[in-house]
Every structure is written in C-alpha cells, then in structure tokens.
Design an enzyme around this catalytic site. Structure first.
Site, PDB file in Angstrom:
ATOM      1  N   GLU A 177       3.275  -4.726  -2.251  1.00  0.00           N
ATOM      2  CA  GLU A 177       4.682  -5.096  -2.037  1.00  0.00           C
ATOM      3  C   GLU A 177       5.026  -5.105  -0.551  1.00  0.00           C
ATOM      4  O   GLU A 177       6.090  -5.575  -0.158  1.00  0.00           O
ATOM      5  CB  GLU A 177       5.606  -4.136  -2.802  1.00  0.00           C
ATOM      6  CG  GLU A 177       5.572  -2.676  -2.363  1.00  0.00           C
ATOM      7  CD  GLU A 177       4.390  -1.876  -2.927  1.00  0.00           C
ATOM      8  OE1 GLU A 177       3.342  -2.478  -3.265  1.00  0.00           O
ATOM      9  OE2 GLU A 177       4.523  -0.643  -3.022  1.00  0.00           O
ATOM     10  N   CYS A 282     -10.392   0.402   5.702  1.00  0.00           N
ATOM     11  CA  CYS A 282     -11.085   1.421   4.910  1.00  0.00           C
ATOM     12  C   CYS A 282     -12.489   1.668   5.442  1.00  0.00           C
ATOM     13  O   CYS A 282     -13.146   2.621   5.067  1.00  0.00           O
ATOM     14  CB  CYS A 282     -11.150   1.004   3.458  1.00  0.00           C
ATOM     15  SG  CYS A 282     -12.170  -0.442   3.241  1.00  0.00           S
TER      16      CYS A 282
HETATM   17  P1  NAD Z   1      -1.679   2.313  -2.084  1.00  0.00           P
HETATM   18  O1  NAD Z   1      -2.552   3.109  -2.972  1.00  0.00           O
HETATM   19  O2  NAD Z   1      -0.408   2.917  -1.613  1.00  0.00           O
HETATM   20  O3  NAD Z   1      -1.259   0.942  -2.795  1.00  0.00           O
HETATM   21  C1  NAD Z   1      -2.232   0.070  -3.359  1.00  0.00           C
HETATM   22  C2  NAD Z   1      -1.603  -0.675  -4.531  1.00  0.00           C
HETATM   23  O4  NAD Z   1      -1.242   0.266  -5.548  1.00  0.00           O
HETATM   24  C3  NAD Z   1      -0.337  -1.457  -4.171  1.00  0.00           C
HETATM   25  O5  NAD Z   1      -0.385  -2.706  -4.825  1.00  0.00           O
HETATM   26  C4  NAD Z   1       0.780  -0.579  -4.708  1.00  0.00           C
HETATM   27  O6  NAD Z   1       1.884  -1.315  -5.149  1.00  0.00           O
HETATM   28  C5  NAD Z   1       0.135   0.149  -5.873  1.00  0.00           C
HETATM   29  N1  NAD Z   1       0.666   1.511  -6.053  1.00  0.00           N
HETATM   30  C6  NAD Z   1       1.122   2.351  -5.081  1.00  0.00           C
HETATM   31  N2  NAD Z   1       1.500   3.528  -5.618  1.00  0.00           N
HETATM   32  C7  NAD Z   1       1.280   3.441  -6.944  1.00  0.00           C
HETATM   33  C8  NAD Z   1       1.453   4.344  -8.024  1.00  0.00           C
HETATM   34  N3  NAD Z   1       1.933   5.570  -7.833  1.00  0.00           N
HETATM   35  N4  NAD Z   1       1.120   3.937  -9.258  1.00  0.00           N
HETATM   36  C9  NAD Z   1       0.615   2.697  -9.450  1.00  0.00           C
HETATM   37  N5  NAD Z   1       0.427   1.798  -8.466  1.00  0.00           N
HETATM   38  C10 NAD Z   1       0.754   2.168  -7.225  1.00  0.00           C
HETATM   39  O7  NAD Z   1      -2.601   1.850  -0.836  1.00  0.00           O
HETATM   40  P2  NAD Z   1      -2.155   1.121   0.510  1.00  0.00           P
HETATM   41  O8  NAD Z   1      -1.406   2.076   1.359  1.00  0.00           O
HETATM   42  O9  NAD Z   1      -1.542  -0.203   0.204  1.00  0.00           O
HETATM   43  O10 NAD Z   1      -3.592   0.818   1.151  1.00  0.00           O
HETATM   44  C11 NAD Z   1      -4.274   1.711   1.985  1.00  0.00           C
HETATM   45  C12 NAD Z   1      -5.329   2.480   1.226  1.00  0.00           C
HETATM   46  O11 NAD Z   1      -6.259   1.567   0.652  1.00  0.00           O
HETATM   47  C13 NAD Z   1      -6.172   3.376   2.126  1.00  0.00           C
HETATM   48  O12 NAD Z   1      -6.389   4.598   1.469  1.00  0.00           O
HETATM   49  C14 NAD Z   1      -7.484   2.616   2.290  1.00  0.00           C
HETATM   50  O13 NAD Z   1      -8.609   3.397   2.577  1.00  0.00           O
HETATM   51  C15 NAD Z   1      -7.596   1.979   0.950  1.00  0.00           C
HETATM   52  N6  NAD Z   1      -8.481   0.827   0.999  1.00  0.00           N
HETATM   53  C16 NAD Z   1      -9.724   0.964   0.450  1.00  0.00           C
HETATM   54  C17 NAD Z   1     -10.617  -0.087   0.503  1.00  0.00           C
HETATM   55  C18 NAD Z   1     -11.979   0.034  -0.085  1.00  0.00           C
HETATM   56  O14 NAD Z   1     -12.626  -0.989  -0.270  1.00  0.00           O
HETATM   57  N7  NAD Z   1     -12.472   1.215  -0.419  1.00  0.00           N
HETATM   58  C19 NAD Z   1     -10.243  -1.299   1.111  1.00  0.00           C
HETATM   59  C20 NAD Z   1      -8.953  -1.394   1.663  1.00  0.00           C
HETATM   60  C21 NAD Z   1      -8.091  -0.324   1.588  1.00  0.00           C
END
Ligand code: NAD
Length: 497
Positions: A177, A282
């Site tokens: 979002e 990440c």
């Molecule tokens: P996030 O977990 O906050 O959000 C990711 C997605 O989950 C979003 O679409 C969000 O709307 C949804 N979401 C958020 N909270 C939720 C909840 N409580 N219940 C259900 N859905 C929910 O992550 P972010 O801040 O957008 O991204 C950064 C994170 O992603 C970092 O921890 C990074 O390391 C990780 N990441 C990992 C990789 C990998 O390949 N391992 C790649 C990119 C990013």
C-alpha cells in the site's frame, strides 16, 4: 487532488467503492501523490470470481501462445523502462539509477517466464514394465496470489505473476500500500501485451485484504515477500488453510573480509551494498566481519561511507534516497541511539540528517558502527536503513561461527584472494545465497532466489525452476496400449505392472 489508485478486476481498471483509503506519499517531501483503496468484500469476491472463470480458458491456451504474451510484455516493459522507473522513484524515493535497476531485475524474470514451454516439460520413461510407458505433465494449480513489500515495487510483483500466469494459472496481486503506482503501470502494460481478461487481478489494501486471500478456499497458492512477523503469520495461516505458501522474509546479511582481499575492492563494494538504496534491500550488507589484520581497514571504510550523500530521486549526485516513511526513519534512528547505549562505537552518525531544499524528507544519513557484538540489539534487529555494523574476529572459523549462529540466512559474501578460504566459506556457511568477491549475490532468474532459515518460510523458492514447481502440480501417467494380436492374460490381481 491526489490520484485515486484503481483496482484491476475482470480486465477493467475500476474505481473502488471503499470508504477506507491509504495515502501514498513522496518520501522526499511528504506530499500525498495518490490514495490506495482498501478493496471491499464484494470487490475481492468479484476478483476471485473473474480469476476462476478466466482459469477455465487460460489453462487451455497453448503454452507457446502463453509464452508469446510474455515476449510481448518483455518488449513493452523495455520500451517503457525509464517511464516506469520514474514512477517508481517518485513513490519510493529511490534514485533514478536504482529505480531502473528495480525495473530491469523484474524484466529479467519476464524473460525467464517467456521460456515456459521448456520449463514445464515433464519426464518420460519408456518400458517401465513390458509395453508400459510412464510420463509426467505439469499442470497449473488454478488461482494463485501474491502479496508484495514496498522496497521493490517492480521487481517483486514481476517475480510472481509472470511465472504463475505463464504456467497457466490466474493470479491476484496485493501490492504494498506504500507504493501501488508502479504495479498499476506494470499491469496496464500486461494488458497491452495481450493478457486476456481475468488472468490477472489487482486488489489494494492492508491486513484485511491479505486475510481475505489467506482464507479464501479457492486460492491455491500464495507467494509473499515482506517482514519476518508477517511472513510467519502468512505461512502459518495460509498452510493451515491448505494452501501452498512461499514466504520470503527479513535478513541480516554478513560480509566476511579476509586480510588477503583487495582493500580498495572491499571498500568500494561495502559502501554500495550497505547504504545503497538507503539499506532498504533484503540483500543489503548490514554486518561487515573483518578477520584478523583486515581490521586495519575499518577507518578507511568509515571514511568512504561518511562521504556518501543521500538526495532526491532526480539529483544525479545523490547516492540514495530517503527511507520510505517517517515511521521508518524514527525506528532506524532509535536503533542507532540504542546501539550507542549498548556500547557499540558510532563512527559515522546519520541521525538528524538534512538535505537542502527538502526539509520534510525521511532522510537518514550513512551510519557506521564498529565493535558490534551478537548480544546487541543493533546486531539482532533487521534495521532496514543505511547502517553498517562492523565486527572483528580472529579467524575464518570465528566468522563462520558468527554467521551460522545468526537466525537469518538470506545472503552473505566473502572477500578474499584465497580459493581455499572461499571454498570453505561457500561450503560451510548456512546461508542460501553466497557471493565470492560479490557483495549482493542475487541469483539471475534461471536460478532461484534461495533464502534460508528465518529469511524464508516454505520449500520451493521464487523464480527459476523452483517457482515453476511451486505454481504447478505434477501428473504422472502410466499407459499401456494393447495391440490386437496380444493374448488376453486374464485378471491381474497383483499390484505389479
Ligand atoms: P511488510 O511485512 O510490512 O509488508 C509486506 C506486505 O504485507 C504488504 O503488502 C503489506 O500490506 C502486508 N502486511 C503488512 N502487515 C500485515 C499484517 N499484519 N497482516 C497481513 N499483511 C500485512 O514489509 P515491508 O515493510 O513492505 O517490506 C520490507 C520487509 O520485506 C523487510 O523485512 C525486508 O527484508 C523484506 N524483504 C524480503 C525479501 C526477500 O526476498 N527475503 C525481499 C524484499 C523485502
């Protein structure tokens, strides 16, 4: 008035009837550039209904035609590469160069998806018993879904839907979002590439929309990329509901520096991989482990990182942009303050950073700590900001012990001139993606993105052959054809062929 981000349902971009909207801000200014809806129950049901209908015909489309959609999509993405990167830079704050990299790494996955006929090939063995042949097919699952993070709004959606759809599935995407404009543009181009109505749907929103996807019985497989707590939650709830789930999560990536490495290469590579993209990758290097005499280089590393300057996406001299939100800035600065209190030595302090002309941006300056030990919160937390922690150890074995004791296992690298040290590290390290004199070893799409431990929940990884397995079922056929002159042998009561 800010732009209202549309949903994409049944082949149409539609204005949501939602009463809940999430502001999308330019992180360098706080200007609200768009609003994303939290899709309503009936909009989400409509997306599933359309995906269900579309699957009936899409799975029958010849695989070479499905591949051609991906070829046209690849060409369109290349044609619009810079334009997508500009949208992406404005909503994420990434520099234009970095934004282009985000788009390009996604295009490479579309190229991989265009090879789907050979990736879908099954296996055959003739004469598994007398005159009996066995062969297997890979068939699509049905409706798949993807939930993506803010930090790669082009690359990560493109890790998912092109491979799933090329394999014959239909797909529901729920992008972050925080930056929904880039995925919207990706979807417009997918439609232009000739993707039939209904094969891809886009729902915007947050937890409620994710929970709908997690609980919907018709959604067969779910790809997630994001933070550890959400990944664990999604893996648990999704698998409890009988879905196939792959959940990519957070990281703490170590770079081990041996004293025989090339010093200048080490410095150049550490600068880009630690604070580049404001550390919001990440696969960013967040811990540098200096072995033995290599520790002499620490002051020069800190000096080089101190020179790095963040700035606006279109400032050609900016090395990286703002962090995604004021909350992220606050969280990162808090970890820096705690790190100092825990006893780590703050060599470069990026708190209270300002950029001229952009007083409201979420700026965090480059930050370097030395003397970081595994008991510190600074070491344990995924900071996801432009902060490098430096630790010192005596031997390669000590470095391996430190990396292997860390709960994450996304990426790691070693800088050395010794083949023996590199071989030992590559063999013994318990991390899924290893770089040798390469700081950020993200595999190209014909391999898979293979994070381990708490960086990944599931078994089959993103892209490569593993993703094709993830989005398909295998059907194995055992066949016998009777020739007319074969004598009937009577009933066969055994399980032998
Ligand atoms: P996030 O977990 O906050 O959000 C990711 C997605 O989950 C979003 O679409 C969000 O709307 C949804 N979401 C958020 N909270 C939720 C909840 N409580 N219940 C259900 N859905 C929910 O992550 P972010 O801040 O957008 O991204 C950064 C994170 O992603 C970092 O921890 C990074 O390391 C990780 N990441 C990992 C990789 C990998 O390949 N391992 C790649 C990119 C990013």
């Amino acid at each position: 008035m800010s732009k209202k981000v549309p949903l994409y349902i049944d082949g149409e971009f539609v204005a949501s009837k939602s009463e809940q909207w999430i502001p999308v801000t330019n992180p360098a200014t706080q200007e609200v550039i768009a609003e994303a809806p939290c899709a309503t129950q009936s909009e989400m049901e409509a997306a599933v209904a359309s995906a269900r209908e579309a699957f009936k015909t899409w799975k029958e489309v010849p695989v070479s035609e499905r591949a051609r959609v991906m070829m046209r999509y690849q060409a369109l993405l290349k044609e619009h590469h810079d334009e997508i990167a500009e949208i992406l830079a404005q909503e994420t704050g990434k520099t234009f160069e970095d934004a282009k990299g985000d788009v390009w790494r996604g295009i490479e996955v579309v190229e991989h998806a265009a090879n789907i006929p050979s990736l879908l090939m099954g296996e055959t063995v003739e004469n598994v018993a007398r005159s009996i042949d066995s062969y297997s097919y890979t068939q699509p699952l049905g409706i798949c879904a993807g939930i993506t993070p803010f930090n790669f709004p082009a690359m990560i959606p493109l890790w998912m839907f092109p491979v799933a759809i090329a394999a014959g599935n239909t797909f529901i995407l729920k992008p972050s979002e925080q930056d929904p404009l880039t995925p919207t543009r990706l979807v417009e181009l997918f439609e232009q590439a000739g993707a039939p109505k209904g094969v891809l749907q886009v729902l915007h929103g947050g937890k409620d929309q994710v929970d709908f996807i997690l609980d919907h019985p018709e959604i067969r497989a779910l790809s997630f990329v994001g933070s550890v707590p959400v990944a664990e939650y999604i893996y648990r709830r999704g698998t409890e509901n009988g879905k196939r789930v792959q959940a990519f999560a957070g990281a703490k990536n170590h770079c081990v520096i041996m004293p025989d490495a090339n010093k200048q290469q080490v410095i150049n590579n550490l600068v880009g991989s630690s604070v580049g993209a404001a550390g919001q990758r990440c696969m960013a290097i967040s811990v540098a482990v200096f072995v033995g005499a290599a520790k002499e280089w620490i002051p020069e590393v800190a000096e080089a990182i101190a020179k790095v300057r963040p700035g606006a996406w279109n400032d050609e001299n900016a090395a990286y942009g703002p962090v995604i939100s004021p909350q992220a800035k606050e969280r990162i600065e808090k970890v820096i303050t705690e790190g100092e209190q825990e006893g780590a030595k703050l060599l470069v302090d990026g708190r209270n950073y300002t950029v001229e002309g952009l007083p409201n941006g979420n700026w965090v300056g480059p930050t370097v700590f030395s003397g970081v030990t595994p008991d510190m919160n600074l070491y344990k937390t995924e900071i996801f900001g432009p902060v490098l922690s430096i630790s010192e150890v005596e031997t390669l074995d000590d470095a391996l012990e430190m990396v292997n004791n860390n709960p994450y296992g996304n990426g790691t690298s070693i800088f050395t001139a010794s083949g023996a040290a590199a071989r030992k590290y590559q063999h013994e390290v318990e991390v899924g993606q290893v770089g040798i004199n390469i700081p950020i070893p993200v595999p190209l799409p014909f391999f898979s993105f293979t994070g381990w431990k708490r960086s990944f929940f599931g078994d089959l990884h993103a892209y490569g052959k593993q993703a094709v397995r993830f989005y398909t079922e295998t059907k194995t056929v055992t066949a016998r054809w009777f020739e007319s002159d074969i004598e009937a042998t009577g009933p066969n009561m055994s399980i032998h062929l």
